[in-house]
Every structure is written in structure tokens, then in C-alpha cells.
Motif scaffolding. Structure first.
Motif, PDB file in Angstrom:
ATOM      1  N   SER A   1      72.003 -52.887 -36.769  1.00 41.40           N
ATOM      2  CA  SER A   1      71.945 -52.617 -38.213  1.00 41.40           C
ATOM      3  C   SER A   1      70.887 -53.433 -38.937  1.00 41.40           C
ATOM      4  O   SER A   1      70.643 -53.217 -40.131  1.00 41.40           O
ATOM      5  N   ILE A   2      70.263 -54.360 -38.250  1.00 38.78           N
ATOM      6  CA  ILE A   2      69.299 -55.252 -38.898  1.00 38.78           C
ATOM      7  C   ILE A   2      68.027 -54.480 -39.275  1.00 38.78           C
ATOM      8  O   ILE A   2      67.463 -53.745 -38.465  1.00 38.78           O
ATOM      9  N   GLU A   3      67.580 -54.673 -40.488  1.00 41.23           N
ATOM     10  CA  GLU A   3      66.314 -54.101 -40.951  1.00 41.23           C
ATOM     11  C   GLU A   3      65.411 -55.235 -41.427  1.00 41.23           C
ATOM     12  O   GLU A   3      65.834 -56.086 -42.209  1.00 41.23           O
ATOM     13  N   ILE A   4      64.186 -55.232 -40.951  1.00 41.46           N
ATOM     14  CA  ILE A   4      63.232 -56.270 -41.350  1.00 41.46           C
ATOM     15  C   ILE A   4      62.841 -56.049 -42.811  1.00 41.46           C
ATOM     16  O   ILE A   4      62.499 -54.929 -43.220  1.00 41.46           O
ATOM     17  N   PRO A   5      62.899 -57.072 -43.644  1.00 43.59           N
ATOM     18  CA  PRO A   5      62.578 -56.918 -45.076  1.00 43.59           C
ATOM     19  C   PRO A   5      61.099 -56.594 -45.313  1.00 43.59           C
ATOM     20  O   PRO A   5      60.253 -56.834 -44.446  1.00 43.59           O
ATOM     21  N   ASP A   6      60.835 -56.065 -46.449  1.00 45.32           N
ATOM     22  CA  ASP A   6      59.476 -55.682 -46.837  1.00 45.32           C
ATOM     23  C   ASP A   6      58.604 -56.924 -46.963  1.00 45.32           C
ATOM     24  O   ASP A   6      58.952 -57.887 -47.657  1.00 45.32           O
TER      25      ASP A   6
ATOM     26  N   ILE B   1      68.821 -63.413 -41.690  1.00 38.22           N
ATOM     27  CA  ILE B   1      69.029 -62.460 -40.594  1.00 38.22           C
ATOM     28  C   ILE B   1      69.196 -63.209 -39.269  1.00 38.22           C
ATOM     29  O   ILE B   1      70.115 -62.935 -38.488  1.00 38.22           O
TER      30      ILE B   1
ATOM     31  N   VAL C   1      71.141 -59.537 -43.988  1.00 42.75           N
ATOM     32  CA  VAL C   1      71.538 -58.322 -43.282  1.00 42.75           C
ATOM     33  C   VAL C   1      72.263 -57.387 -44.251  1.00 42.75           C
ATOM     34  O   VAL C   1      73.222 -57.787 -44.915  1.00 42.75           O
ATOM     35  N   HIS C   2      71.815 -56.129 -44.332  1.00 42.15           N
ATOM     36  CA  HIS C   2      72.449 -55.134 -45.200  1.00 42.15           C
ATOM     37  C   HIS C   2      73.267 -54.184 -44.337  1.00 42.15           C
ATOM     38  O   HIS C   2      72.710 -53.399 -43.558  1.00 42.15           O
TER      39      HIS C   2
END
Length: 586
Positions: free
Chosen positions: A88-93, A108, A441-442
Motif C-alpha cells: 500500500s505504500i506510495e512514494i510522495p510527490d 514510511i 503511509v496512506h
């Protein structure tokens, strides 16, 4: 206060009235004699035409299907939760403000690492459940020459307490050569007079320069230095020494239940569980309950590969094995360091690795910490010693242990450093959000909560399921062990201090845990590590309110940690207020 359990659990052997009568020095309300034979009846001596090796019984032989199922479920739910979290981890902008971007990445990494540590703890519990073994006792070889050893530091350990231990040692049964020794750090006249009166041999290294060095095998003012000095002078006169801490009263069958395993030439030491007899106050009760997992399960898991950990409170050691590694190791947790060194070495006579045996038999009953000061001192020493071994020596020792043994010891020693690191990473997480306003983590909170609760439920369920193997005569059958879990949690700020100290290589010396009337009084400074963290978390919560970085989920971590930090001083304050009217009436 737990009453005597009338029914001896399955597999436990009832003993004679003579043995029960011989335990008069111990609290009468607990059936210690029944718990001194938990490993079952002793086998007859092996025949000469068949070489003897220690036999082991699987603990999972009872309820094997249920054991495997609950173990698999615990691992499956925790690994599923960890895998879902990573996925579910997405790297931030990257276009974010550098401070917020760095904070988000830090959150994260911290979140994933904390859950990895939790997975390691679950794997440790699962493997220990499946690996746990009990040794099959055997009648001892009475040609072994045996010395019973205990120590005293005059002024820090009451002479009357040590006299009680020595009297019990004189009542220990053994059919061969057996002599009782007191290793006196002070060469005290009163102590020598007591030894002469009891018929106990006296040894002191005081004033001998060779045996009082700044570091090494004969380090001054240390337990290992005291023992190694005796071994250097008198070790060749004996084959095995059995020993207890000076506050531990040995049962009459102490030798009968420990020495038989030395018929196996590769057994370097045998060790039993640590039990506290002064089970009359909150701190001691919680301290003993905390040890359930180690003494009732993890040590038994070590039996699978013959690598139980040496515990200094009560044990039997083959002197030639100890001499082959240069004696007890120079560490504030000399027993654990010695375990690693011995298991990494080979028996010169056979060419095989030295082995060890853990018996669940309760063969000595001691005195646990009865104040928060002494309890935290004990926890600091244990955690600091483990952290130092992990950080400084384990990597090079692991190669000589072999993969299986190294895995067991790595998991066994991981608890203290991983607990400390998880606390520090949680603090980083909270700081990044509550102070910087970073987002980590979102994930959908409902899914996260569902998977987390399921994983935690099976982890706790496996812990409680294994309580049937509990070796403590004090805790009620069927009890959850909740107080032990609470005690471990409340000690976390101490583990953090120990880890940071080991990382920064701050000096730490061996401290004798005060006994009897020498118990250290509690004061506000006792709780300093937790109170410092409490100030940190309160400051973060205040800053979060001022900056508007408020989120219920992110508030949970610092709020829970604040509760952990403040609970021990709150308990101390409440209990102290309750005691004051009683003391004034007396």
C-alpha cells in the motif's frame, strides 16, 4: 497471592513427603517439590555398550494439530498485514517542500520497519512453539566430582540470606564427591566464621592482584571475575560445579535433576528456570510473570539444537568446557556471553560443538526485585548486556555457530534492541507528523484496523496458548500472563536508554541487585528515563495543537507512550500513599 495448585499438571511427577519436608526453608504455601520434577521421571543409567546422548521430548506432542494451526494462523495474519502494508505504500510527490518530503519518507520507512520488527517477534514466538523440547532426565554419574558454588559481596548482600542458601546447599543430595564453597569478594571475618560454623569451604580473591584486573576474565568487582578466580585455583579438583545466586535456595534434589545430563560428553552446562520466592509485592509478581516466555518457551526451544542460554541464578557447568573458552566471559551479562562463546566452540575430546540443556524443573527459589529501582536496574543490565553482544560480537560469533544456531540466538537476542528501535522509530513518526505536518503511509483506516486487530489477536492467542507450559509455581493455572506483558511494556524506556548507551559505547558496570533488607528505595529519580520521554511526548502534543496537525490516529502513538511512561511512577505514588497509614498504625 496464588494458592497452592492441588492438581499437578499432566506429565508432572508427585514426589515423596520427605522431599516436601526438606523444603522448609521455602514459602510453605507453594508446592515447589512437585515443580522440581516437571521434566518427568529419570531414566536408568545407560549401558556401557551404548554411548549416551540427551533425549528430548517435543512439547507439541500434546495437542499437536491445534499447536500447528494456531502457529500457522498467527504467522499468516501477521505476514499478510505486513505484506498489505508494504504493497500500500506510495512514494510522495518530489515536488513537496523538502522538509515535508523528507518527513514523509522517514514516516514510511519507520512504519514499515516497526511492522517488520513485529513480524520478527511473531516468527520468534511461532518457531519457539514448534521447536520447544523437554529433556528426558537420567540418573547422574556419581563418579563426577562436584563443587557447589555461591557468592557474597559483604555489605551489599545480607549474611543471613547467604547462610540460608548454604544450609540448603548442605542438604542437597548427591552420592559422589560434593563440597560446598562460598566465594567471598570481601574476605570478611564474619563470613569466614559462618563458613567454619556450617562446614563450608571459603574462597576469596581479595588482595590478589592477578585476580583483580581492570578488564578480562578476572575483572575486579564482577561475578565472572570471582568465579573465574576460583576455577583458576580449584577448578582442576572437580569435574562440575553447580551454582546458585546467593539469594537462591536450592532444593534437595538439585544435583539429582541437573547432573545426569553430563553423561553426554558434549554437554557443557545445564540450566533451570528462575523463580522468585518473595512473591508478596506487585513488582516481584510482575517481574516473575514477565519471565514466563523466556523460561517456559524460548529456553525449551533452545533444547532442539542443544543451545539453551546459561542463566546465572541456578546451573551446573562442566569445568573443562568452561576452561576451553577461557572462563566466564567479560560482560555485564556474563551468562549470555558465555553461552555464545561455549556453543561456538568445540569439545576437544569429541570434535563436536559443546551443547547445553535446559530443564523446566524448578530446583532453586530465589529473591526477585521488590522495588521499581531494583527492577529497572535489573532490566537495564539485561538489556544493555544483550545490546552490547548484538552490536559488537554476535556477527563474528554467528559464523562459528552455524546457520540454525545463529538463527535461534539472533531471534532470541532481538527482543531488547528491536523494542528500543521500534520506540525510537515511533517517536520519529510522531514528530514528523505532529510537529512537521508530514504525511506518511496512506491506507484505508478500516482495512488497517481490521488486519491489525486480527494479527494482534492471534499473536496474543499464541502467547496465551503456550501458557500451559508455564514453569512458575506461583501463577494460577489458566492465567493469561497479562501482568508479564504489562511489565515488559513499562520497561521500554529502560530498554531505549540501554540501547542508546550501547550504541554510544557509554561505560556500564555490573551492579549487584540488592537483596533482603538492602532493597533500594524508590524515589522520583527512579523513573527518570520514562519521565524524560513523557516531557517529549507532551511537548509534541502541545505543538500539534498549536500548529493544527491534529489527527486521532496519529495521536494514539504518543498518547499510548505517555501512558507507558507515567504508569510506573503513578503506581508507586498510589501504593506509597496506601502504605503510609499502615506504617503509622504500626
Amino acid at each position: 497471592m496464588s494458592p497452592v495448585r492441588e492438581k499437578v499438571p499432566t506429565g508432572r511427577v508427585r514426589v515423596s513427603a520427605a522431599l516436601q519436608a526438606a523444603t522448609m526453608l521455602l514459602p510453605a504455601r507453594y508446592n515447589y517439590s512437585a515443580y522440581s520434577v516437571l521434566a518427568g521421571p529419570a531414566d536408568a543409567p545407560p549401558t556401557e555398550d551404548r554411548p549416551y546422548t540427551v533425549r528430548m521430548r517435543r512439547l507439541a506432542r500434546r495437542r499437536p494439530v491445534l499447536t500447528v494451526l494456531i502457529t500457522l494462523f498467527a504467522f499468516a495474519f501477521e505476514s499478510t498485514f505486513f505484506g498489505w502494508l508494504i504493497a500500500s505504500i506510495e512514494i510522495p510527490d518530489r515536488r513537496l517542500d523538502p522538509l515535508l518530503y523528507g518527513g514523509a519518507i522517514g514516516m514510511i520507512v519507520a512504519t514499515a520497519t516497526i511492522e517488520l520488527f513485529r513480524l520478527v517477534n511473531v516468527v520468534t514466538l511461532c518457531l519457539a512453539t514448534l521447536w520447544a523440547r523437554d529433556p528426558v532426565p537420567v540418573v547422574p554419574d556419581t563418579t563426577l566430582r562436584v563443587a557447589f558454588l555461591t557468592t557474597i559481596v559483604p555489605g551489599k548482600e545480607p549474611v543471613a540470606m547467604v547462610e540460608q542458601t548454604l544450609r540448603a546447599a548442605r542438604n542437597v543430595r548427591y552420592g559422589g564427591t560434593y563440597e560446598v564453597w562460598l566465594l567471598d569478594e570481601g574476605d570478611d571475618a564474619d563470613v569466614k566464621a559462618m563458613c567454619e560454623r556450617l562446614g563450608v569451604r571459603h574462597f576469596s580473591r581479595r588482595g590478589i592482584e592477578k585476580f583483580n584486573t581492570p578488564a578480562g576474565a578476572f575483572k575486579a568487582k564482577t561475578k565472572h571475575g570471582n568465579y573465574n578466580s576460583w576455577v583458576d585455583v580449584h577448578g582442576d579438583d572437580y569435574d562440575v560445579f553447580v551454582s546458585v545466586d546467593p539469594d537462591h535456595v536450592p532444593l534437595p534434589n538439585f544435583c539429582e535433576r541437573l547432573l545426569g545430563y553430563f553423561r553426554d560428553p558434549d554437554v557443557g552446562f545445564v540450566v533451570g528456570p528462575q523463580i522468585y520466592g518473595n512473591y508478596d509485592n506487585l513488582v516481584t509478581r510482575w517481574a516473575e510473570s514477565q519471565q514466563y516466555l523466556f523460561h517456559s518457551l524460548l529456553q525449551r526451544a533452545g533444547n532442539r539444537r542443544g543451545i539453551a542460554m546459561l542463566v546465572g541464578t541456578n546451573n551446573a557447568v562442566r569445568i573443562k568446557a568452561l576452561q576451553s573458552i577461557g572462563g566466564l566471559q567479560d560482560s555485564i551479562t556474563e551468562d549470555m556471553a558465555t553461552s555464545l562463546a561455549l556453543h561456538a566452540a568445540r569439545n576437544p575430546a569429541t570434535g563436536r560443538n559443546w551443547r547445553s540443556v535446559y530443564t523446566p524443573d524448578v530446583l532453586a527459589v530465589g529473591e526477585g526485585p521488590s522495588s521499581w529501582t531494583d527492577y529497572f536496574t535489573q532490566q537495564h543490565r539485561w538489556s544493555r548486556g544483550t545490546d552490547e553482544v548484538v552490536l559488537r560480537t554476535f556477527a563474528r560469533t554467528a559464523r562459528r555457530l552455524g546457520p540454525g544456531r545463529a538463527l535461534h540466538y539472533g531471534l532470541l537476542m532481538s527482543y531488547y534492541p528491536l523494542t528500543a528501535l521500534a520506540w525510537l522509530l515511533g517517536a520519529v513518526n510522531a514528530f514528523c507528523y505532529l510537529v512537521l505536518g508530514a504525511q506518511g503511509v496512506h491506507v484505508p483506516q478500516e482495512v488497517w484496523l481490521m488486519l491489525y486487530i486480527d494479527a494482534a489477536f492471534f499473536q496474543i492467542g499464541l502467547y496465551v496458548f503456550n501458557r500451559r507450559h508455564n514453569t512458575s509455581p506461583h501463577e494460577e493455572a489458566g492465567s493469561s500472563g497479562l501482568t508479564g506483558m504489562v511489565a515488559s511494556t513499562l520497561s521500554t524506556p529502560i530498554y531505549v536508554s540501554s540501547f542508546v548507551g550501547a550504541l554510544l559505547r557509554r561505560k556500564a558496570g555490573f551492579v549487584v541487585t540488592p537483596k533482603g533488607d538492602s532493597t533500594s528505595p524508590d524515589r522520583l529519580a527512579t523513573f527518570a528515563p520514562g519521565l524524560r520521554w513523557a516531557v517529549f511526548f507532551v511537548a509534541m502534543l502541545v505543538v500539534a495543537e498549536l500548529t493544527g496537525h491534529v489527527d486521532n490516529a496519529m495521536f494514539m502513538w504518543p498518547a499510548l507512550n505517555l501512558l507507558i511512561c507515567l504508569t510506573p511512577p503513578a503506581l508507586w505514588f498510589v501504593l506509597r500513599r496506601r502504605r503510609r497509614p499502615e506504617e503509622s498504625e504500626a
